[in-house]
Write an enzyme that holds these catalytic residues in place. Structure first.
Site, PDB file in Angstrom:
ATOM      1  CG  HIS A 176      60.252  24.909  28.321  1.00 41.20           C
ATOM      2  ND1 HIS A 176      60.857  23.612  28.119  1.00 41.20           N
ATOM      3  CD2 HIS A 176      58.926  24.788  28.560  1.00 41.20           C
ATOM      4  CE1 HIS A 176      59.686  22.755  28.704  1.00 41.20           C
ATOM      5  NE2 HIS A 176      58.649  23.602  28.854  1.00 41.20           N
ATOM      6  N   GLY A 204      60.392  20.258  34.090  1.00 38.82           N
ATOM      7  CA  GLY A 204      58.943  19.803  34.806  1.00 38.82           C
ATOM      8  C   GLY A 204      58.242  18.601  34.151  1.00 38.82           C
ATOM      9  CG  ASN A 205      54.019  16.906  32.691  1.00 39.70           C
ATOM     10  OD1 ASN A 205      54.210  15.958  33.134  1.00 39.70           O
ATOM     11  ND2 ASN A 205      53.219  17.234  31.639  1.00 39.70           N
ATOM     12  NE  ARG A 235      54.965  17.274  25.862  1.00 35.58           N
ATOM     13  CZ  ARG A 235      55.233  18.499  26.305  1.00 35.58           C
ATOM     14  NH1 ARG A 235      56.628  18.894  26.424  1.00 35.58           N
ATOM     15  NH2 ARG A 235      54.485  19.516  26.489  1.00 35.58           N
ATOM     16  CG  ASP A 275      54.090  14.174  40.397  1.00 40.92           C
ATOM     17  OD1 ASP A 275      55.123  14.131  40.694  1.00 40.92           O
ATOM     18  OD2 ASP A 275      53.272  15.010  40.652  1.00 40.92           O
ATOM     19  N   GLY A 324      63.517  20.255  38.605  1.00 46.93           N
ATOM     20  CA  GLY A 324      64.756  21.077  38.615  1.00 46.93           C
ATOM     21  C   GLY A 324      65.082  21.630  40.000  1.00 46.93           C
ATOM     22  CD  GLU A 325      61.967  26.132  40.608  1.00 41.74           C
ATOM     23  OE1 GLU A 325      61.239  26.292  41.546  1.00 41.74           O
ATOM     24  OE2 GLU A 325      61.847  26.608  39.380  1.00 41.74           O
TER      25      GLU A 325
END
Length: 384
Positions: A176, A204-205, A235, A275, A324-325
């Site tokens: 990332h 994110g994922n 994960r 999710d 995060g957003e």
């Protein structure tokens, strides 16, 4: 014009920029090679247009994507695309900056596929297909690992025989990197300071953190592969490796790899979904509370630990990427465990996803900065 390409194992994301780095177009081909393959065009107001398409491989996906640029009236001739940036997940220790794609560099990326077997081969498919369609453009690789190449030895070495590092390249690489670099540079603009101690949280994922001082990455949570760090969508994150030996008594290595990569994390702990949006709809359930409790604790623990890498408390903590957003409830849960740093959130600003969500009395800033890896890729190409 500049085209950026992010080719995943079964997806293709791309953006087109003009010479002033204004984004002209953004698209996504999903489920390449599958019956439910779809094409999405994203607009600046966050709306999108979806159509079902047939793309049997990356070449077909890229051919369709580029034709859409003409169909939608963005370009008339492919010759106007002068430079193309390709996301490549693993650059090993060899690549620490954007690199022109030649026969030799493509061969080197192929060799590095052993370090990222799920990612580099897909990246290469995108490179080869795009080069055939745009042979006159200059093509560059932008590596996920490049930003983390500044890690000191004490941060990237594992407690394994040193020969495994020197002979086989087993070490922490981090991923990332393009996202972490982008939000760190945006924080410098926002806070009007170059000398900053930052902790960036890409959630994110996949999830990773980075400790960044004066624009240089000093530590990061993902390691030899993107599996290490806090729990993620599917994960497992970091765990005692002896668990693998225990599981190997009853399962094959292939089964264990699938378990820790695809069946763990949010999905494994909840037994319901990977999710957070799905889990949020059952916020009071023990399964959701379990996932959010483990995740927020692991995030807070890593953030606190990175104060050591930075030589003191950070000036700012940055949240980015999908969770995060948008997941204000998880930002709140994480920051509630950072009171030792003097972190205080503004309830209204956090709820509204403002850029600065910390209260005026907070000892450090807490920021929400949307990631824009495509723009960062285009920026780096322009700097060459």
């Amino acid at each position: 014009m500049i085209l950026t390409i992010n080719a995943g194992s079964s997806s293709l994301r791309f953006s087109l920029f003009d010479e002033k780095l204004n984004r002209l177009y953004r698209g996504h081909v999903d489920a390449i090679g599958k019956p439910h393959c779809k094409y999405r065009r994203y607009f600046e107001d966050d709306s999108e247009k979806r159509v079902a398409i047939r793309a049997i491989n990356h070449k077909a996906a890229i051919t369709f994507a580029l034709k859409q640029l003409q169909t939608d009236g963005v370009i008339e001739d492919f010759k106007t695309i002068k430079r193309v940036g390709h996301r490549v997940v693993h650059g090993g220790e060899k690549y620490s900056k954007p690199t022109k794609l030649t026969l030799n560099s493509i061969k080197q990326i192929q060799k590095l596929s052993s370090l990222a077997p799920l990612h580099n081969p897909a990246n290469l498919e995108g490179i080869k297909a795009t080069k055939k369609i745009l042979p006159r453009a200059k093509h560059y690789a932008i590596f996920d690992t490049a930003f983390h190449s500044s890690l000191p030895e004490k941060a990237f070495l594992y407690g394994l025989p040193h020969s495994l590092y020197t002979k086989e390249g087993i070490r922490r690489y981090g991923f990332h990197g393009t996202s972490h670099k982008y939000v760190a540079s945006e924080a410098e603009k926002l806070l009007k300071r170059k000398k900053l101690k930052l902790i960036t949280c890409h959630m994110g994922n996949g999830v990773s953190l980075a400790a960044i001082k004066d624009g240089v990455c000093l530590d990061t949570s993902m390691g030899f592969t993107p599996l290490e760090g806090p729990i993620m969508g599917t994960r497992a994150g970091s765990f005692d490796p002896a668990i693998i030996f225990h599981l190997a008594r009853k399962k094959t290595l292939k089964q264990i790899e699938k378990l820790v990569q695809k069946e763990s994390g949010f999905l494994g702990l909840s037994g319901k979904s990977s999710d957070v949006r799905d889990l949020r709809t059952h916020i009071d359930s023990p399964e959701t509370q379990r996932v959010f409790g483990v995740f927020s604790y692991q995030m807070a623990k890593l953030i606190l630990g990175y104060s050591a890498a930075l030589g003191g408390a950070p000036d700012a903590i940055i949240f980015t990427a999908g969770i995060g957003e948008h997941a204000e409830y998880l930002r709140k849960a994480i920051c509630e465990q950072l009171k030792v740093l003097g972190v205080k959130l503004s309830k209204s600003k956090n709820h509204n996803h403002d850029t600065i969500i910390s209260s005026p009395s907070s000892k450090l800033k807490v920021l929400v900065i949307p990631s824009n890896e495509e723009l960062q890729m285009a920026r780096e190409i322009c700097e060459l």
